[in-house]
Design a protein around this motif. Structure first.
Motif, PDB file in Angstrom:
ATOM      1  N   ALA A  44       0.815  -1.222   0.000  1.00 61.17           N
ATOM      2  CA  ALA A  44       0.000   0.000   0.000  1.00 61.17           C
ATOM      3  C   ALA A  44       0.844   1.266   0.000  1.00 61.17           C
ATOM      4  CB  ALA A  44      -0.931  -0.004   1.208  1.00 61.17           C
ATOM      5  N   THR A 103       1.283   3.012  -3.399  1.00 54.67           N
ATOM      6  CA  THR A 103       0.150   3.525  -4.153  1.00 54.67           C
ATOM      7  C   THR A 103      -0.289   4.865  -3.587  1.00 54.67           C
ATOM      8  OG1 THR A 103      -2.141   3.110  -4.808  1.00 54.67           O
ATOM      9  CG2 THR A 103      -1.468   2.255  -2.682  1.00 54.67           C
ATOM     10  N   VAL A 159      -6.339   0.858   0.820  1.00 53.27           N
ATOM     11  CA  VAL A 159      -6.696  -0.554   0.731  1.00 53.27           C
ATOM     12  C   VAL A 159      -7.763  -0.857   1.771  1.00 53.27           C
ATOM     13  CG1 VAL A 159      -5.885  -2.923   1.020  1.00 53.27           C
ATOM     14  CG2 VAL A 159      -4.404  -1.245  -0.081  1.00 53.27           C
ATOM     15  N   THR A 166      -8.225  -2.151  -3.643  1.00 56.07           N
ATOM     16  CA  THR A 166      -7.692  -0.803  -3.492  1.00 56.07           C
ATOM     17  C   THR A 166      -8.840   0.201  -3.504  1.00 56.07           C
ATOM     18  OG1 THR A 166      -7.356  -0.651  -5.894  1.00 56.07           O
ATOM     19  CG2 THR A 166      -5.483  -1.367  -4.555  1.00 56.07           C
ATOM     20  N   LEU A 195      -5.841   2.532   5.202  1.00 52.66           N
ATOM     21  CA  LEU A 195      -5.924   1.082   5.280  1.00 52.66           C
ATOM     22  C   LEU A 195      -7.082   0.784   6.226  1.00 52.66           C
ATOM     23  CD1 LEU A 195      -4.910  -1.855   4.913  1.00 52.66           C
ATOM     24  CD2 LEU A 195      -3.344  -1.450   6.823  1.00 52.66           C
ATOM     25  N   LEU A 205      -2.551   5.964   6.018  1.00 54.00           N
ATOM     26  CA  LEU A 205      -1.355   5.346   5.459  1.00 54.00           C
ATOM     27  C   LEU A 205      -0.155   6.289   5.447  1.00 54.00           C
ATOM     28  CD1 LEU A 205      -2.833   3.224   2.537  1.00 54.00           C
ATOM     29  CD2 LEU A 205      -1.491   2.360   4.459  1.00 54.00           C
TER      30      LEU A 205
END
Length: 758
Positions: free
Chosen positions: A658, A661, A665, A717, A723, A732
Motif C-alpha cells: 500500500a 500507491t 486498501v 484498493t 488502510l 497510510l
C-alpha cells in the motif's frame, strides 16, 4: 637486511625449538599430527600454513561430517544443471541458452565487529573474487546483516561502518546491490553477522576451476602487492569466540581497495578471453598459503613456490607472514610457459602487478616453498588442504523442550496501535537508511531491487533471460526448531524468488553458528543441515555450495543459530517479472490471499516486540505447498502485483504494498481467519498476496485451483488514503512516516556524504 628463516634444515637440526602453535589456533593433538606428517617439527612457515589451512574457516574440520549429507541427498536429476558445486569457489548453474550463473554467500563476521568498515568492505571484495575465480563477470551483490538491539551503543558503532563498507566497496566496483536483510536481536550483541552474496555470469564453455596441472606450467601471482594486513584473519578471528577486548585485534583485519579490484576484474576477464589460464584461484582467507596449496592439492602434480618473487609492500616480511597475509585484491593463476609473456602483457595493459612465483612439478602432492633461497616448506599438499576431520559430540539441549513450550500470546487491546508498533519496530521498519547508501541500478541490468522480494537481473541482453535471487534466515525460528528453521529459510527464499515469476533452480547457504565445541551448537548445526538438505531434495533443487561460520558467540553465549539460505531462480523474459507495487493500473485492484493462515506465533515478530521473548514452535511448513505456489507464478500474466508473506504477517505485506500507491486498501479479514489478530500478524508459511484487476479475478482463482493453491479474495484498493479493516481505519501517510523514521532516528548521527535518507 636479510630476514632470518627457520628452514627445513634448521627444523631437522633443532627439533625441540619451541613454537607458538597454541597462539595460532592449533590444539596439542593437531600439532602432534603435523609433526607425524612431516616426520619432524614444522618450520615457522609450515606452522603458519598448517594453522591457517587447518583453521575452522578453511578446513571445515567440525562441519565436514555433516556437510556430506548435502551430497547424499542430491539426486542425479537435481545435479544435472550444476556445472560446479560443493567444494568449488562458488556454485555454477546452467540456466539455458549457453548462459551460466554463479553465486555464493560468505561470512565476514568477526572482522566486521573489530573494524566495521574494512571488515564489511573486504567481505564484499572476497566474495566477488570467489565469483571471478569461476571465470565469471561479477554482476551484483547482496548482503545479510545482523546486529544487536538497534538502540544499543555498540550497534550504533558497528552498523554505520558495516553499511558504509558494503556500499563503499560495492559502489566503487560498479556492482548493483539488489537486496538483502537487516535483523536486530540481543543475541547478536558483540557478534554481528555480515554475510555477503555475489552473483556472476559466464558462458557455459568459459567455466574455470582451481587446480594446478601440467608439469612445468607456471604459477602467476597478480593483483595488489602483499603486505602485513590480515595476517591471522582466519585463524585468529574466524576460529575462536570473542572475549572482552576483542575489538582491539585490528592487525588481523584486511584492508581493501575496491578500485584495484575493479581493474583486477577486467584484467581477469581479458585473461580468460585470451585463453591463457589453465587454473585460477583467488586469494582470500588463508592468503597465498591457501591459494597455492589448494591449487597443488587439486592438480595432477606438485608445486614449487618462490617467495622471493612475491611483490611486497612491507619490508622484512618473514616467509610465514608472506604466506599467511590476507592482503586483498590478489589472484593466483596457472599458465603454460608459452603463454606467460601474453599473460604478463595483459596484466601490464591493466597496470596490474604480476610475478611468476613458482611452477608445477612432477612430484605428485609435493608442496615446496623457498624463501631467501632456502627451503622453508616441504609438505604433502593434500595434508595441508584436507585438514583434520572431527566428529564433535552433539546432543539435543536439555532446555529445548522448555523453550518449545508456547507461552500465552499477548493479544493487543488496540489493533491500530499494534499495527503502528509492528511497522515502526526495528524488526519491520523501512531499510531506506541502509539501502539508499547502495547503488542498485549501475550496469543497467537491474530489473527489480528496491522493495522487491528478490533481486531480478537481466543476464542476456539479446534474449532478456534473467535471474532472481533472494537470501533469507530467521535465527528465532531456528533456535526453536533448527531443522524447521532451516526449512523455513529455504521456503522464504524460494517463495521470494517465485513471486517475481522466476523458477527456482539452485540453493546456496551460509551457516552461522556458535562454537562447535558445544554439543548444543553441534546439534543445532546438524539439524539445520539435515533440514536444509532434505528440504532442497523435496523441492528438487540442488545445494550448489555454501559456507560455514562457527565460533559466533561472545564468551559462552552463542548467537541465534542462523542458516542464511540463498535461492537462484530463472526467468525467461525479465519484462514479465512481477513487482509488488499497487496502483499501477487505472482501475481498482483486487487483493487475493494465496495459502492458509493458522494461529502461529512461535518466534514471530509480534512475539518479539510485544515482550513475549522467544518460545513455542515456529510456523510449520510443507514444501509441497511452496512448490505449488511457485508453479502458480511461473508464466502468470494475470497479476498486477505480488508480495510474499513472512515476518510481520499479512499486515506487513499489505502495508508495504500500500505504501507504493497513492490510494488506500480495504481488507476483509474474515476471509483470512476468524480472529482479526491472527489474520493480521500470524506468520504462517507458504502464503502470498497477489493483486489483479476485477476482470481477471476469476482467471487468477481458477489458476490457483488448478495448481492446488488455496485462494481467497481479501480486499481491494480504494480512492482514500487509508488502510481499512473491520472498524479500524489507519492513515497510510502517518503509518508510512512512522515506518520510515525509525532507523534515521537511531542512526542519524552517522549520516554522511554517502548516506541518503528520504
Amino acid at each position: 637486511m636479510t630476514v632470518h628463516n627457520d628452514t627445513v634444515d634448521a627444523a631437522k637440526a633443532n627439533p625441540d625449538a619451541p613454537q607458538p602453535y597454541v597462539e595460532l589456533g592449533l590444539k596439542d593433538d593437531e600439532y602432534d599430527k603435523i609433526t607425524k606428517i612431516l616426520g619432524r617439527r614444522p618450520t615457522d612457515a609450515e606452522l603458519s600454513v598448517y594453522s591457517v589451512m587447518w583453521s575452522e574457516h578453511c578446513s571445515y574440520k567440525s562441519s565436514k561430517v555433516h556437510l556430506r549429507y548435502f551430497g547424499e541427498t542430491t539426486t542425479p536429476e537435481m545435479a544435472e544443471k550444476i556445472l560446479a558445486g560443493i567444494g568449488e569457489n562458488a556454485g555454477v548453474v546452467d540456466i539455458g541458452g549457453g548462459d551460466a550463473v554463479t553465486f555464493r554467500v560468505e561470512s565476514h563476521n568477526h572482522p566486521s565487529f573489530v573494524e566495521p568498515y574494512q571488515g564489511a568492505a573486504t567481505g564484499v571484495g572476497g566474495i566477488v573474487r570467489d565469483i571471478m575465480a569461476m571465470g565469471a563477470r561479477p554482476i551484483a551483490v547482496m548482503d545479510q546483516l545482523r546486529f544487536g538491539p538497534a538502540d544499543a551503543p555498540d550497534t550504533k558503532r558497528v552498523l554505520p561502518g558495516v553499511v558504509h563498507g558494503v556500499g563503499g566497496y560495492g559502489n566503487s566496483l560498479g556492482l548493483p546491490n539488489i537486496g538483502g536483510e537487516t535483523v536486530f536481536d540481543e543475541a547478536y550483541s558483540g557478534n554481528p553477522l555480515v554475510n555477503a552474496l555475489c552473483v556472476g555470469t559466464l558462458k557455459v564453455e568459459d567455466l574455470k576451476l582451481a587446480f594446478a596441472s601440467g608439469t612445468g606450467n607456471k604459477v602467476m601471482l597478480f593483483g595488489s602487492r602483499t603486505g602485513l594486513d590480515g595476517i591471522g584473519g582466519v585463524s585468529v578471528l574466524g576460529s575462536e569466540s570473542f572475549e572482552e577486548g576483542a575489538e582491539r585485534k585490528l592487525p588481523a583485519v584486511q584492508v581493501g581497495d575496491p578500485f584495484a579490484e575493479k581493474v583486477l576484474i577486467e584484467c581477469c576477464l581479458e585473461l580468460y578471453q585470451a585463453g591463457v589460464v589453465v587454473g585460477i584461484q583467488d586469494l582470500g582467507g588463508g592468503g597465498l598459503a591457501c591459494a597455492t596449496s589448494e591449487l597443488a592439492a587439486a592438480g595432477d602434480g606438485g608445486m614449487r613456490v618462490n617467495l622471493d618473487a612475491v611483490p611486497l609492500r612491507a619490508e622484512n616480511m618473514t616467509a610465514a607472514e608472506i604466506l599467511a597475509s590476507e592482503s586483498q585484491e590478489r589472484m593466483c593463476a596457472v599458465v603454460t610457459p608459452e603463454n606467460v609473456e601474453k599473460f604478463q602483457a595483459i596484466c601490464a595493459k591493466w597496470e596490474v602487478p604480476v610475478a611468476e612465483i613458482g611452477e608445477v612439478i612432477d612430484e605428485k602432492d609435493r608442496y615446496l616453498v623457498y624463501h631467501n633461497g632456502e627451503l622453508v616448506v616441504d609438505a604433502p599438499a593434500s595434508t595441508i588442504d584436507e585438514g583434520p576431520v572431527y566428529e564433535r559430540p552433539f546432543a539435543r539441549p536439555e532446555w529445548q523442550d522448555e523453550l518449545q513450550e508456547q507461552a500465552p500470546v499477548e493479544r493487543p487491546a488496540d489493533l491500530k496501535q499494534a499495527l503502528f508498533d509492528m511497522v515502526s519496530s526495528p524488526a519491520l521498519c523501512s531499510r531506506d537508511f541502509i539501502t539508499e547508501q547502495y547503488d542498485r541500478y549501475v550496469r543497467g541490468n537491474t530489473v527489480k531491487a528496491k522493495y522487491s522480494d528478490a533481486g531480478v537481473l537481466r543476464i542476456n541482453e539479446e534474449t532478456n533471460r534473467g535471474v532472481a535471487v533472494s537470501a533469507d534466515a530467521s535465527g528465532r525460528y531456528t533456535k526453536l526448531d533448527p531443522a524447521t528453521g532451516a526449512r523455513l529459510a529455504l521456503a522464504e527464499a524460494y517463495r521470494n524468488v517465485a513471486v517475481t515469476g522466476a523458477k527456482p533452480v539452485a540453493v546456496t547457504n551460509c551457516l552461522n553458528f556458535g562454537s562447535p565445541e558445544s554439543a548444543d551448537v553441534m546439534w543445532q548445526f546438524r539439524e539445520a543441515v539435515h533440514g536444509l538438505a532434505d528440504g532442497a531434495k523435496e523441492l528438487g533443487i540442488p545445494v550448489s555450495g555454501g559456507n560455514v561460520s562457527f565460533y559466533n558467540q561472545t564468551g559462552d553465549e552463542p548467537i541465534l543459530p542462523t542458516p542464511v539460505v540463498g535461492v537462484l531462480g530463472v526467468i525467461e523474459d525479465v519484462h514479465q517479472a512481477i513487482g509488488h507495487d499497487l496502483g499501477t493500473v487505472d482501475e481498482a485492484e483486487v487483493l487475493i490471499l494465496l495459502g492458509e493462515t493458522d494461529d502461529e506465533f512461535g518466534g514471530s515478530i509480534w512475539q518479539q516486540i510485544s515482550g513475549g521473548g522467544l518460545s513455542g514452535l515456529p510456523p510449520q511448513v510443507d514444501l509441497a505447498d511452496e512448490e505449488r505456489l511457485a508453479d502458480f507464478f511461473v508464466g502468470n500474466t494475470d497479476l498486477t502485483g505480488a508480495h510474499d508473506i513472512s515476518e510481520g504477517g499479512l499486515a506487513q505485506t499489505v502495508v508495504e504494498m500500500a505504501f507504493r500507491t497513492e490510494g488506500g486498501v480495504k481488507l476483509d479479514l474474515s476471509a483470512v481467519h476468524e480472529d482479526e489478530f491472527v489474520a493480521l500478524f500470524s506468520e504462517s508459511a507458504s502464503r502470498a498476496v497477489v493483486a489483479t484487476t476485477a476482470g481477471r479475478v476469476d482467471a487468477v482463482l481458477a489458476r490457483a485451483a488448478e495448481k492446488g493453491v488455496p485462494a481467497a479474495v481479501i480486499g481491494e484498493t480504494t480512492q482514500g488514503r487509508e488502510l481499512v479493516f473491520g472498524d479500524v481505519a489507519v492513515d497510510l501517510d502517518e503509518l508510512k512516516a512512522a515506518w520510515k523514521a525509525t532507523l534515521p532516528d537511531l542512526f542519524g548521527h552517522a549520516v554522511g556524504a554517502n548516506s541518503v535518507v528520504e
